[in-house]
Scaffold this motif. Structure first.
Motif, PDB file in Angstrom:
ATOM      1  N   LEU A 203       8.960  42.082   5.164  1.00 50.34           N
ATOM      2  CA  LEU A 203       7.910  40.531   5.408  1.00 50.34           C
ATOM      3  C   LEU A 203       8.368  39.384   4.411  1.00 50.34           C
ATOM      4  CD1 LEU A 203       5.309  41.399   8.036  1.00 50.34           C
ATOM      5  CD2 LEU A 203       8.134  40.683   8.607  1.00 50.34           C
ATOM      6  N   LEU A 204       8.002  39.723   3.447  1.00 53.53           N
ATOM      7  CA  LEU A 204       8.667  38.813   2.426  1.00 53.53           C
ATOM      8  C   LEU A 204       9.663  38.247   1.929  1.00 53.53           C
ATOM      9  CD1 LEU A 204       5.636  40.701  -0.224  1.00 53.53           C
ATOM     10  CD2 LEU A 204       5.054  37.598   0.556  1.00 53.53           C
ATOM     11  N   TRP A 205      10.122  38.856   2.349  1.00 51.43           N
ATOM     12  CA  TRP A 205      12.001  39.751   2.073  1.00 51.43           C
ATOM     13  C   TRP A 205      12.585  38.209   3.232  1.00 51.43           C
ATOM     14  CZ3 TRP A 205      15.803  41.260   5.714  1.00 51.43           C
ATOM     15  CH2 TRP A 205      17.419  40.972   4.871  1.00 51.43           C
ATOM     16  N   VAL A 206      11.866  38.667   4.332  1.00 52.78           N
ATOM     17  CA  VAL A 206      12.776  37.755   5.266  1.00 52.78           C
ATOM     18  C   VAL A 206      12.050  36.426   5.501  1.00 52.78           C
ATOM     19  CG1 VAL A 206      11.813  37.502   8.121  1.00 52.78           C
ATOM     20  CG2 VAL A 206      12.222  39.654   7.136  1.00 52.78           C
ATOM     21  N   SER A 207      11.308  35.817   5.018  1.00 55.52           N
ATOM     22  CA  SER A 207      10.582  34.290   4.746  1.00 55.52           C
ATOM     23  C   SER A 207      11.771  33.532   3.609  1.00 55.52           C
ATOM     24  CB  SER A 207       9.515  34.550   4.391  1.00 55.52           C
ATOM     25  OG  SER A 207       8.652  35.168   3.307  1.00 55.52           O
ATOM     26  N   SER A 208      11.410  34.476   2.479  1.00 56.10           N
ATOM     27  CA  SER A 208      12.260  33.666   1.543  1.00 56.10           C
ATOM     28  C   SER A 208      14.015  33.095   2.474  1.00 56.10           C
ATOM     29  CB  SER A 208      12.503  34.415   0.348  1.00 56.10           C
ATOM     30  OG  SER A 208      13.959  35.434   0.761  1.00 56.10           O
ATOM     31  N   VAL A 209      14.709  34.493   3.286  1.00 54.07           N
ATOM     32  CA  VAL A 209      15.887  33.854   3.874  1.00 54.07           C
ATOM     33  C   VAL A 209      15.565  32.901   4.930  1.00 54.07           C
ATOM     34  CG1 VAL A 209      17.316  35.061   5.500  1.00 54.07           C
ATOM     35  CG2 VAL A 209      17.249  36.222   4.114  1.00 54.07           C
ATOM     36  N   ILE A 210      14.322  32.750   5.552  1.00 55.93           N
ATOM     37  CA  ILE A 210      14.350  31.555   6.299  1.00 55.93           C
ATOM     38  C   ILE A 210      13.466  30.683   5.836  1.00 55.93           C
ATOM     39  CG2 ILE A 210      12.678  30.425   7.662  1.00 55.93           C
ATOM     40  CD1 ILE A 210      11.806  33.583   9.029  1.00 55.93           C
ATOM     41  N   ALA A 211      13.182  30.503   4.383  1.00 50.88           N
ATOM     42  CA  ALA A 211      13.652  29.700   3.135  1.00 50.88           C
ATOM     43  C   ALA A 211      14.999  28.565   2.826  1.00 50.88           C
ATOM     44  CB  ALA A 211      12.160  29.943   1.859  1.00 50.88           C
ATOM     45  N   ALA A 212      15.521  29.957   2.457  1.00 48.67           N
ATOM     46  CA  ALA A 212      16.414  29.888   1.702  1.00 48.67           C
ATOM     47  C   ALA A 212      17.820  28.649   2.929  1.00 48.67           C
ATOM     48  CB  ALA A 212      17.331  30.679   1.375  1.00 48.67           C
ATOM     49  N   LEU A 256       8.530  25.385   2.197  1.00 47.08           N
ATOM     50  CA  LEU A 256       7.570  24.725   3.143  1.00 47.08           C
ATOM     51  C   LEU A 256       8.161  25.595   4.613  1.00 47.08           C
ATOM     52  CD1 LEU A 256       7.095  21.023   3.164  1.00 47.08           C
ATOM     53  CD2 LEU A 256       5.301  22.335   2.599  1.00 47.08           C
ATOM     54  N   ALA A 257       9.247  26.182   4.683  1.00 52.31           N
ATOM     55  CA  ALA A 257       9.694  26.294   5.192  1.00 52.31           C
ATOM     56  C   ALA A 257       9.173  27.960   5.223  1.00 52.31           C
ATOM     57  CB  ALA A 257      11.129  27.027   5.671  1.00 52.31           C
ATOM     58  N   GLY A 258       9.421  28.789   3.902  1.00 58.78           N
ATOM     59  CA  GLY A 258       8.997  30.357   3.523  1.00 58.78           C
ATOM     60  C   GLY A 258       7.875  29.935   3.585  1.00 58.78           C
ATOM     61  N   ASN A 259       7.058  30.020   3.421  1.00 65.16           N
ATOM     62  CA  ASN A 259       5.319  29.822   3.448  1.00 65.16           C
ATOM     63  C   ASN A 259       4.901  29.717   4.510  1.00 65.16           C
ATOM     64  OD1 ASN A 259       4.367  30.061   0.375  1.00 65.16           O
ATOM     65  ND2 ASN A 259       4.850  27.389   0.557  1.00 65.16           N
ATOM     66  N   ILE A 260       5.084  28.494   5.438  1.00 62.69           N
ATOM     67  CA  ILE A 260       4.588  29.024   6.788  1.00 62.69           C
ATOM     68  C   ILE A 260       5.631  30.160   7.767  1.00 62.69           C
ATOM     69  CG2 ILE A 260       4.776  27.646   9.365  1.00 62.69           C
ATOM     70  CD1 ILE A 260       4.854  24.775   7.291  1.00 62.69           C
ATOM     71  N   SER A 261       7.160  30.351   7.362  1.00 64.47           N
ATOM     72  CA  SER A 261       7.012  31.275   8.579  1.00 64.47           C
ATOM     73  C   SER A 261       6.195  32.233   7.697  1.00 64.47           C
ATOM     74  CB  SER A 261       8.710  31.223   8.024  1.00 64.47           C
ATOM     75  OG  SER A 261       9.155  31.533   6.461  1.00 64.47           O
ATOM     76  N   LEU A 262       5.560  32.596   6.518  1.00 64.67           N
ATOM     77  CA  LEU A 262       5.337  34.584   5.925  1.00 64.67           C
ATOM     78  C   LEU A 262       3.981  33.955   6.794  1.00 64.67           C
ATOM     79  CD1 LEU A 262       5.398  36.544   4.185  1.00 64.67           C
ATOM     80  CD2 LEU A 262       4.663  35.361   2.436  1.00 64.67           C
ATOM     81  N   GLY A 263       3.478  33.600   6.535  1.00 66.73           N
ATOM     82  CA  GLY A 263       1.829  32.863   7.221  1.00 66.73           C
ATOM     83  C   GLY A 263       1.736  33.792   9.042  1.00 66.73           C
ATOM     84  N   PHE A 264       2.700  33.148   9.411  1.00 66.02           N
ATOM     85  CA  PHE A 264       2.882  33.632  10.842  1.00 66.02           C
ATOM     86  C   PHE A 264       3.706  34.762  11.485  1.00 66.02           C
ATOM     87  CE2 PHE A 264       2.171  29.181  11.180  1.00 66.02           C
ATOM     88  CZ  PHE A 264       1.030  28.756  12.456  1.00 66.02           C
ATOM     89  N   LEU A 265       4.642  34.765  10.223  1.00 63.56           N
ATOM     90  CA  LEU A 265       4.781  35.979  10.652  1.00 63.56           C
ATOM     91  C   LEU A 265       3.670  37.798  10.413  1.00 63.56           C
ATOM     92  CD1 LEU A 265       8.643  36.229   8.120  1.00 63.56           C
ATOM     93  CD2 LEU A 265       7.795  36.896  10.998  1.00 63.56           C
ATOM     94  N   MET A 266       3.482  37.813   9.240  1.00 60.15           N
ATOM     95  CA  MET A 266       1.794  38.653   8.695  1.00 60.15           C
ATOM     96  C   MET A 266       0.846  38.353   9.852  1.00 60.15           C
ATOM     97  SD  MET A 266       1.542  38.002   4.009  1.00 60.15           S
ATOM     98  CE  MET A 266       0.252  38.362   4.170  1.00 60.15           C
ATOM     99  N   GLY A 267       1.061  36.953  10.836  1.00 62.41           N
ATOM    100  CA  GLY A 267      -0.216  36.987  11.248  1.00 62.41           C
ATOM    101  C   GLY A 267       0.140  37.829  12.877  1.00 62.41           C
TER     102      GLY A 267
END
Length: 389
Positions: A203-212, A256-267
């Motif tokens: 999930l951490l990696w996926v959020s980095s892809v979304i951020a990029a 912003l995109a990476g952090n918000i996506s990671l939060g909802f991915l983890m939740g």
């Protein structure tokens, strides 16, 4: 040569090869944006390390509040989807706050530093280039080690302090004894703890892809100039403020995109997995350490035997190691293939890196040892800019 000509002619007529090449170009474009973010997390000098440690300590303080709020949300009698949404909002607010305050969440580093390393993987058949890249990899590992330790050094005592304040204010601990025992069981090395930690790394990696992807899309669509010249935004904020907001968003959209996506991915991912009958939980080293601190505040350290304390420490260490390894490995794997680094060059690097670790393994545990006092002062880095988390 004849074989290569036939193969090239075949691939030119292949739709699958066309799709593969376009996906590789897209991946490379995304990886390049991740690499720019990852440069902020590579500390070479003493000043950069000091800034990285300070930002990591601050990230641990913010995460302590997040860990306790997550425990409170888990006790609400609401549907699984609503609970996951609330937990995701809690995580997202925490991660965005860490970004805006210029702090660091250590486990977000690997997925962005790996593309930064892959960008340097050119000409590795040259021994000097391979040696330089091996040095850079060790610097990245040491930087990540310092950041993880900085998070843990503050999240543990901060949770104990908050629980003590809550106990004196209300007469009860933040969590119940039953919940505290469940938290300690959640980091048991004999359970599926490390499997859950690996899933969290994904999930951490996926959020980095979304951020990029978001950063790349922002640049491709030229949203910075569009927002700066927007009549509605100029009317609302004024022309100078609209221009400053566009610049600020351009610099922070990836975070912003990476952090918000990671939060909802983890939740939400554990709740969605539970809907399909898959028992999936989040094991994030900083959050887990904060929850363990809250559990020990309730039960006391006397509730654990000496062997139990070692197993608890081993569980937290394993979670952190797997979080970092999985997210870093996935990001590096994608970045290497996106940049077309061939297997012979990768093998040269692996051999050099293995030799370094066998000769001087302590370099992974002593992040400041290899930094000379005569190092030049750094340019903008973790202590001089707002990191893209």
């Amino acid at each position: 040569m004849l074989s290569e000509l036939v193969q090239d002619n075949h691939t030119r007529r292949s739709l699958a090869e066309l799709a593969r090449n376009n996906l590789q170009l897209l991946a490379r474009s995304i990886v390049e944006r991740s690499a720019e973010t990852g440069e902020h997390y590579i500390a070479h000098t003493r000043s950069e390390y000091s800034g990285l440690i300070r930002s990591a300590l601050g990230g641990g303080v913010i995460t302590a509040f997040t860990a306790l709020i997550k425990i409170s949300l888990a006790s609400l009698a609401v549907s699984a989807f609503l609970e996951g949404t609330l937990v995701g909002i809690n995580y997202a607010v925490c991660f965005v706050t860490i970004q805006l305050l210029g702090f660091t969440l250590a486990t977000k580093q690997p997925a962005t530093t790996a593309p930064a390393l892959a960008r340097r993987m050119t000409g590795l058949r040259n021994p000097k280039a391979a040696e330089a890249l091996a040095d850079e990899i060790l610097v990245v590992i040491r930087s990540q080690t310092v950041a993880v330790l900085g998070n843990l050094l503050t999240v543990f005592p901060m949770v104990l302090l908050l629980d003590w304040i809550w106990l004196n204010a209300t007469g009860s601990h933040w969590m119940s004894p039953a919940k505290a025992r469940a938290v300690l069981d959640s980091v048991d090395v004999f359970r599926a703890t490390f499997v859950f930690a690996a899933c969290t790394g994904v999930l951490l990696w996926v959020s980095s892809v979304i951020a990029a992807w978001a950063d790349n899309g922002f640049a491709l669509l030229q949203l910075r100039s569009a927002l700066a010249s927007s009549h509605r935004l100029q009317t609302l904020l004024g022309t100078p403020r609209a221009a400053r907001f566009a610049v600020w968003l351009d610099h922070n959209i990836a975070g912003l995109a990476g952090n918000i996506s990671l939060g909802f991915l983890m939740g939400l991912v554990p709740q969605v997995a539970g809907f399909f009958g898959i028992a999936l939980e989040i094991r994030h080293v900083t959050l887990s350490t904060g929850q363990v601190a809250g559990a020990l505040a309730v039960l006391g350290h006397d509730s654990l035997t000496t062997s139990g304390m070692f197993l608890l420490a081993g569980g937290l260490f394993g979670i952190g190691f797997i979080n970092v390894t999985v997210s870093f490995g996935l990001a590096l794997w994608v970045a290497i293939r996106a940049r077309g680094v061939r297997a012979p060059e990768r093998r040269v690097l692996y051999w050099i890196l293995a030799g370094r670790l066998l000769r001087r393994p302590w370099t992974l545990l002593l992040p400041m040892a290899s930094i000379k006092a005569s190092d030049p002062e750094p340019g903008p880095g973790p202590s001089g800019t707002t990191p893209h988390l």
